[in-house]
Scaffold this motif. Sequence first.
Motif, mmCIF file in Angstrom:
data_model
loop_
_atom_site.group_PDB
_atom_site.id
_atom_site.type_symbol
_atom_site.label_atom_id
_atom_site.label_comp_id
_atom_site.label_asym_id
_atom_site.label_seq_id
_atom_site.Cartn_x
_atom_site.Cartn_y
_atom_site.Cartn_z
ATOM 1 N N ARG A 198 0.823 -1.208 0.000
ATOM 2 C CA ARG A 198 0.000 0.000 0.000
ATOM 3 C C ARG A 198 0.858 1.259 0.000
ATOM 4 N N ARG A 199 1.944 1.269 0.768
ATOM 5 C CA ARG A 199 2.797 2.454 0.877
ATOM 6 C C ARG A 199 3.624 2.702 -0.374
ATOM 7 N N THR A 200 4.069 1.654 -1.055
ATOM 8 C CA THR A 200 4.928 1.822 -2.232
ATOM 9 C C THR A 200 4.148 1.840 -3.540
ATOM 10 N N GLY A 201 2.948 1.278 -3.532
ATOM 11 C CA GLY A 201 2.183 1.147 -4.761
ATOM 12 C C GLY A 201 2.582 -0.070 -5.577
ATOM 13 N N LEU A 202 3.491 -0.880 -5.044
ATOM 14 C CA LEU A 202 3.919 -2.101 -5.718
ATOM 15 C C LEU A 202 2.971 -3.247 -5.402
ATOM 16 N N ALA A 203 2.780 -4.118 -6.363
ATOM 17 C CA ALA A 203 1.998 -5.325 -6.115
ATOM 18 C C ALA A 203 2.770 -6.223 -5.151
ATOM 19 N N VAL A 204 2.039 -7.004 -4.373
ATOM 20 C CA VAL A 204 2.668 -7.950 -3.449
ATOM 21 C C VAL A 204 3.611 -8.877 -4.213
ATOM 22 N N SER A 205 3.209 -9.290 -5.411
ATOM 23 C CA SER A 205 4.063 -10.181 -6.204
ATOM 24 C C SER A 205 5.375 -9.496 -6.577
ATOM 25 N N ALA A 206 5.336 -8.195 -6.842
ATOM 26 C CA ALA A 206 6.559 -7.455 -7.165
ATOM 27 C C ALA A 206 7.473 -7.385 -5.944
ATOM 28 N N ILE A 207 6.899 -7.177 -4.776
ATOM 29 C CA ILE A 207 7.702 -7.129 -3.548
ATOM 30 C C ILE A 207 8.357 -8.479 -3.308
ATOM 31 N N ARG A 208 7.607 -9.556 -3.517
ATOM 32 C CA ARG A 208 8.198 -10.891 -3.367
ATOM 33 C C ARG A 208 9.322 -11.109 -4.385
ATOM 34 N N TYR A 209 9.133 -10.617 -5.595
ATOM 35 C CA TYR A 209 10.169 -10.741 -6.616
ATOM 36 C C TYR A 209 11.429 -9.988 -6.184
ATOM 37 N N TYR A 210 11.264 -8.760 -5.718
ATOM 38 C CA TYR A 210 12.421 -7.979 -5.271
ATOM 39 C C TYR A 210 13.100 -8.650 -4.081
ATOM 40 N N GLU A 211 12.316 -9.272 -3.236
ATOM 41 C CA GLU A 211 12.889 -10.041 -2.127
ATOM 42 C C GLU A 211 13.722 -11.196 -2.677
ATOM 43 N N ALA A 212 13.179 -11.930 -3.632
ATOM 44 C CA ALA A 212 13.900 -13.062 -4.229
ATOM 45 C C ALA A 212 15.177 -12.597 -4.923
ATOM 46 N N GLN A 213 15.186 -11.356 -5.412
ATOM 47 C CA GLN A 213 16.360 -10.798 -6.072
ATOM 48 C C GLN A 213 17.376 -10.235 -5.069
ATOM 49 N N GLY A 214 17.049 -10.310 -3.782
ATOM 50 C CA GLY A 214 17.970 -9.844 -2.747
ATOM 51 C C GLY A 214 17.998 -8.343 -2.553
ATOM 52 N N LEU A 215 16.963 -7.636 -3.014
ATOM 53 C CA LEU A 215 16.931 -6.186 -2.880
ATOM 54 C C LEU A 215 16.406 -5.739 -1.521
ATOM 55 N N ILE A 216 15.588 -6.567 -0.919
ATOM 56 C CA ILE A 216 15.098 -6.335 0.445
ATOM 57 C C ILE A 216 15.168 -7.667 1.183
ATOM 58 N N LYS A 217 15.292 -7.580 2.497
ATOM 59 C CA LYS A 217 15.454 -8.796 3.297
ATOM 60 C C LYS A 217 14.516 -8.754 4.505
ATOM 61 N N PRO A 218 13.326 -9.329 4.358
ATOM 62 C CA PRO A 218 12.385 -9.329 5.479
ATOM 63 C C PRO A 218 12.825 -10.295 6.574
ATOM 64 N N TRP A 219 12.165 -10.197 7.686
ATOM 65 C CA TRP A 219 12.389 -11.108 8.806
ATOM 66 C C TRP A 219 11.035 -11.681 9.195
ATOM 67 N N ARG A 220 11.045 -12.645 10.047
ATOM 68 C CA ARG A 220 9.790 -13.287 10.481
ATOM 69 C C ARG A 220 9.515 -12.902 11.934
ATOM 70 N N ASN A 221 8.263 -12.585 12.216
ATOM 71 C CA ASN A 221 7.895 -12.304 13.601
ATOM 72 C C ASN A 221 7.629 -13.613 14.338
ATOM 73 N N ALA A 222 7.232 -13.534 15.601
ATOM 74 C CA ALA A 222 7.026 -14.738 16.418
ATOM 75 C C ALA A 222 5.963 -15.651 15.822
ATOM 76 N N GLY A 223 5.021 -15.077 15.073
ATOM 77 C CA GLY A 223 3.975 -15.872 14.445
ATOM 78 C C GLY A 223 4.381 -16.406 13.078
ATOM 79 N N GLY A 224 5.610 -16.164 12.673
ATOM 80 C CA GLY A 224 6.114 -16.654 11.398
ATOM 81 C C GLY A 224 5.735 -15.793 10.201
#
Length: 155
Positions: free
Chosen positions: A14-40
């Motif tokens: 919502r904040r970037t205007g990117l589709a969730v699939s695009a964010i996942r793609y950028y994650e897979a490309q190593g451009l961002i690195k999320p972490w997991r909370n206690a709930g996974g």
Amino acid sequence: MAINDGLSIGALSRRTGLAVSAIRYYEAQGLIKPWRNAGGQRRFERADLRRLSFVMIAQQFGFTLPEIRAQLERLPGGRTPTKSDWANISESFRSALDARINTLTKLRDNLDGCIGCGCLSLDVCALYNPKDRAAEAGQGPRYLMGDTPSGDHGA
């Protein structure tokens, strides 16, 4: 949501205007690195808003994902990048952007004339690039790439 809870992928979308699939793609490309909370659940740092904004802008200027990744890897891990960190990336992009600006200026100013492409379809090409002399310097629009009709390559 507390600041240290991170952003969900939906909030980041919502904040970037990117589709969730695009964010996942950028994650897979190593451009961002999320972490997991206690709930996974996947969570992103607020700084990832700026990283993704940088990716979108850099792509608009024609930078490839590997080029963008190389710049993002210069940012510090474990902390939010500072203004100084971003300034260092900006400085390293400056020369590449200046070169692109020069090329675009030449394109704008010379596209209606001979650009040393080898087509020889314009009357002036017979004057500036007789018998495709520009091909001796290599492939592509040689005069837009910095070569000159006089044979002074790279001028």
